[in-house]
Design an enzyme around this catalytic site. Structure first.
Site, PDB file in Angstrom:
ATOM      1  N   GLU A 117      24.442 -16.443 -25.117  1.00 27.98           N
ATOM      2  CA  GLU A 117      24.612 -17.682 -24.355  1.00 27.98           C
ATOM      3  C   GLU A 117      23.378 -18.142 -23.591  1.00 27.98           C
ATOM      4  OE1 GLU A 117      27.188 -19.461 -24.582  1.00 27.98           O
ATOM      5  OE2 GLU A 117      28.694 -18.138 -25.458  1.00 27.98           O
ATOM      6  N   SER A 155      79.626  10.468  -4.206  1.00 25.87           N
ATOM      7  CA  SER A 155      79.547  11.658  -3.342  1.00 25.87           C
ATOM      8  C   SER A 155      78.126  12.128  -3.088  1.00 25.87           C
ATOM      9  CB  SER A 155      80.353  12.803  -3.981  1.00 25.87           C
ATOM     10  OG  SER A 155      81.719  12.475  -4.059  1.00 25.87           O
TER      11      SER A 155
END
Length: 789
Positions: free
Chosen positions: A86, A353
């Site tokens: 680039e 329980s």
């Protein structure tokens, strides 16, 4: 005059120019210090396991996948390839490359041979960041101006970092961080040279080069050609990489999807805002353990689908650090038939329980019991609440540890009624359980699961047992610098350790695959909610707490949802899979300071008297645990001529034996079960306690009134035969004979022990007295009122 005007004009112009320059300088200086190039840019919420592997990522509000990645996390290979592709002169210009601009303008607008770009990385960042249209000369000029602005405000490293995070990589994927995970399921630092070059060429033309539709269209030829050209440029600089030519000639292997693992955990973290502002949030999740839980749940459901078991949740945490290592919210997130998107580990459910261990721990802490204390599992009413056991069976006298692991309801409710400051409701509130209603809403049934908790809350409570009674909050984010979390103390170290030792006596269902090879103790408790809507099993083993739930999010019950029968086998499959893969890392637990071992009567669990024939050892908290002596074993003297008891201790016809004395309610259970007991013979019919000089202790123990309840107001309905009487009921010592009932000084009648006597009282205060045939008595006070019409 004209000269003066010109001079004034020049002076004003200079002042305006100086002011504008000063304003521009202040503006640029301010931005150079405080400018954030990512301000207003949305980044995806993304979560990684503790190993650094991405397991879930979410779209941003603008429907993009952007994963912020610091420049240091990009490999040098990728950074160099981006600059080569680039902007080769990135570090040598101020945002604009004049030579490249001239060349591109000549080719595009003068020769008109081809459209050629000359944008630097800074210019591309300006276009991406500000959404510029650069196909026109004004748009290009705006791009150049903003590029200069970025060069002033940011360093080269910051510009490069911003570009690498915002570059278009195809579709709605932006940034090389997100692209590396999507295309290759790798972190940027793990990319090979071929994978790096594949990604780097996409931003120049993402529409044609991005390999988004590989199965339908294959690898784009434009991508392969661009990568080949870039590879040629790369090898010109790095001839040592010519050996990769064969790899670069082949199409890249693409995954083309983001990982979608542990969706419930990811959503829980996202909506709980438990993540970093930007970037990858590293969690405590262990992918290996997560896979074990998911695999075992799926396998178990396949085997048991015929029983209507189709959904479940599990949670695994490390109690030493309180890190959540694995979390499964449902069997299948995408299955609407089971409401799979509901998060089971964060939803409120009835715990059944599973709260009983904390009642026993509080009872030990308050000096009511120790593990071998004898508790009564016999029919019992508590005001208007009459609990029952699973399948309606009663077992009579049971040891405290057995009552806990066998999940007997009556002893648990009785202990819940006996503990105070804190009681169970106070305990849960102090532990930070959310959504609790007021205490009166639950009553004693809170121990059987009427107060809803989340799996996270339950796991946190169980983690307090191995942590010496200290409560810690579950942790989801990895922080290597964090110490073991310390929260508030909810139990004493002694009570917590003994409770855990009691739970370790819970037998494992060793029909599981690896049961024979399991060496570490597993302390676990099961739970089944009312209506068979929830099946629970929660275990502490090695450094882990594992919570398992099976049920339906719709609340539909199923008789198969019994904790011990369904959740526990799955739990042990998971435990065995974990310990077979990860060896135990902690030494066996030892009792903390303040816990002693004492010998108690093997039958009653009380401290032994001289007549107790057999002793057992139990854990004991000196100065706290109960110190009452055994009342079951008593030496009696028998006249061999008549077979009756005698108060004479010597003589030619007197012999002594140790017999068992049981309350009448337990004797009834023994008789129903066909269990003979070595009971004492009666006294002669004409003999009574009165006038014999026999002490109350020698004569036994007084009755215990079961109904009515003391200090209670009873409201009667005069015209309703079912509601206009009070039940009188008492248990007594074995030799009690009949029970005589009195109200104040009024004789009401007589009944056998554990026989109900119905009394129709007048309104007022009444002192109720129960006297047995040996003269022993017990009393209480009640109030009686009439229901207003």
């Amino acid at each position: 005059m004209a000269r003066k005007e010109k001079k004034k004009f020049r002076f004003r112009f200079l002042k305006i120019a100086a002011a504008a320059a000063l304003a521009l300088g202040i503006f640029l200086g301010w931005n150079a210090v405080f400018y954030d190039v990512f301000d207003g840019v949305l980044f995806s919420r993304a979560y990684a396991s503790r190993e650094g592997r991405l397991f879930h990522i979410f779209l941003t509000a603008d429907e993009k996948y952007r994963l912020w990645t610091p420049l240091a996390d990009f490999p040098p290979t990728l950074v160099e390839a981006v600059l080569l592709q680039e902007d080769r002169y990135f570090y040598g210009h101020w945002g604009l490359n004049p030579a490249a601009m001239f060349r591109a303008g000549w080719e595009t607008y003068v020769k008109k041979s081809r459209r050629m770009g000359a944008s630097t990385i800074t210019m591309q960042l300006a276009r991406l960041r500000y959404g510029l249209s650069t196909h026109t000369i004004p748009g290009k000029l705006g791009q150049i101006f903003r590029a200069f602005f970025l060069e002033i405000c940011l360093s080269k490293q910051e510009i490069l970092e911003a570009y690498l995070n915002l570059a278009p990589l195809g579709g709605n994927i932006e940034g090389f961080g997100a692209a590396s995970w999507y295309y290759f399921n790798k972190a940027p630092g793990e990319l090979t040279l071929g994978e790096v070059l594949t990604l780097v060429v996409i931003p120049q033309n993402p529409v044609l080069r991005a390999p988004l539709k590989v199965p339908e269209r294959g690898i784009p030829s434009e991508l392969m050609e661009a990568r080949r050209i870039l590879y040629g440029s790369w090898t010109a600089v790095h001839p040592e990489d010519l050996s990769y030519r064969a790899e670069l000639d082949m199409p890249p292997y693409l995954v083309n999807r983001f990982p979608r693992e542990a969706p419930h955990l990811a959503e829980y973290l996202r909506y709980g805002e438990m993540d970093t502002e930007r970037g990858l949030t590293v969690t405590t999740l262990d992918r290996n353990l997560q896979n074990i839980l998911e695999r075992e749940l799926e396998s178990y459901l396949v085997r048991n689908r015929g029983w209507g078991i189709s959904n479940g949740s599990m949670l695994l945490l490390d109690w030493t650090s309180m890190e959540v290592l694995a979390a499964v919210g449902s069997a299948d997130y995408a299955d609407e038939g089971i409401q799979g998107q509901v998060n089971g580990f964060a939803s409120k459910r009835s715990p059944g329980s599973t709260l009983k261990p904390f009642v026993y721990a509080l009872a030990m802490e308050q000096g009511l019991i120790h593990p071998e204390t004898m508790l009564k599992d016999s029919p019992r009413g508590f005001s208007e609440y009459t609990p029952d056991n699973y399948q309606g069976a009663f077992k009579g006298p049971v040891k405290a540890w057995f009552a806990l692991v066998d999940s007997r309801n009556i002893p648990a409710v009785q202990l819940t009624a006996n503990i105070h400051n804190p009681d169970l409701h106070d305990f849960l509130a102090g532990a930070g359980v959310t959504g609790l209603k007021e205490k009166a809403h639950y009553g004693l049934s809170v121990v059987l699961g009427t107060a809803d908790l989340t799996m996270l809350e339950l796991a946190g409570l169980y983690a307090a047992l191995p942590n010496g009674g200290v409560l810690g909050s579950p942790r989801f984010l990895l922080d290597t610098a964090a110490a073991v979390p310390g929260g508030g103390r909810i139990l004493s170290p002694q009570a917590a350790a003994i409770t855990l030792a009691m739970l370790e006596r819970n037998p494992a269902p060793d029909d599981t695959r690896y049961g024979a090879g399991r060496t570490m103790p597993v302390a676990y408790k099961t739970g089944t909610s009312i209506g068979f809507k929830d099946a629970w099993s929660i275990a502490v083993f090695d450094r882990y707490v594992l919570a398992v739930w099976l049920g339906n999010f719709s609340g539909e019950g199923n008789s198969a949802f019994v904790g011990r029968l369904t959740a526990t086998p799955l739990q042990f499959h998971v435990i065995d899979a974990i310990v077979s893969d990860i060896p135990a890392s902690l030494p066996p637990r030892s009792m903390p300071e303040g816990v002693a071992t004492v010998s108690v009567c093997a039958v009653s669990g009380a401290l032994p008297n001289d007549d107790c024939p057999q002793l057992v050892d139990t854990w004991f908290i000196p100065g706290v645990s109960p110190i009452n002596r055994c009342r079951v074993h008593r030496r009696v003297y028998i006249d061999t001529r008549t077979g009756y008891r005698s108060d004479e201790t010597e003589g030619p016809h007197i012999t002594s034996e140790v017999r068992e004395f049981w309350p009448t309610d337990l004797l009834e259970i023994f008789a129903q079960a066909g269990l003979p007991r070595f009971l004492p013979p009666p006294y002669p019919p004409q003999d009574t306690a009165e006038g014999t000089g026999r002490s109350t202790e020698a004569a036994g123990f007084p009755p215990s009134i079961i109904s009515p309840l003391g200090n209670t107001t009873y409201i009667l309905r005069p015209l309703d035969e079912r509601r206009n009487r009070v039940v009188l009921l008492a248990e007594s010592d074995q030799d009690a004979g009949d029970i005589f009932w009195f109200a104040n000084t009024l004789f009401l009648g007589r009944a056998k022990p554990y026989e109900r006597f119905l009394w129709q009282p007048e309104p007022g205060l009444w002192d109720i007295t129960a006297v047995d045939s040996r003269g022993r008595s017990a009393g209480l006070r009640v109030a009686v009122e009439l229901e207003p019409r």
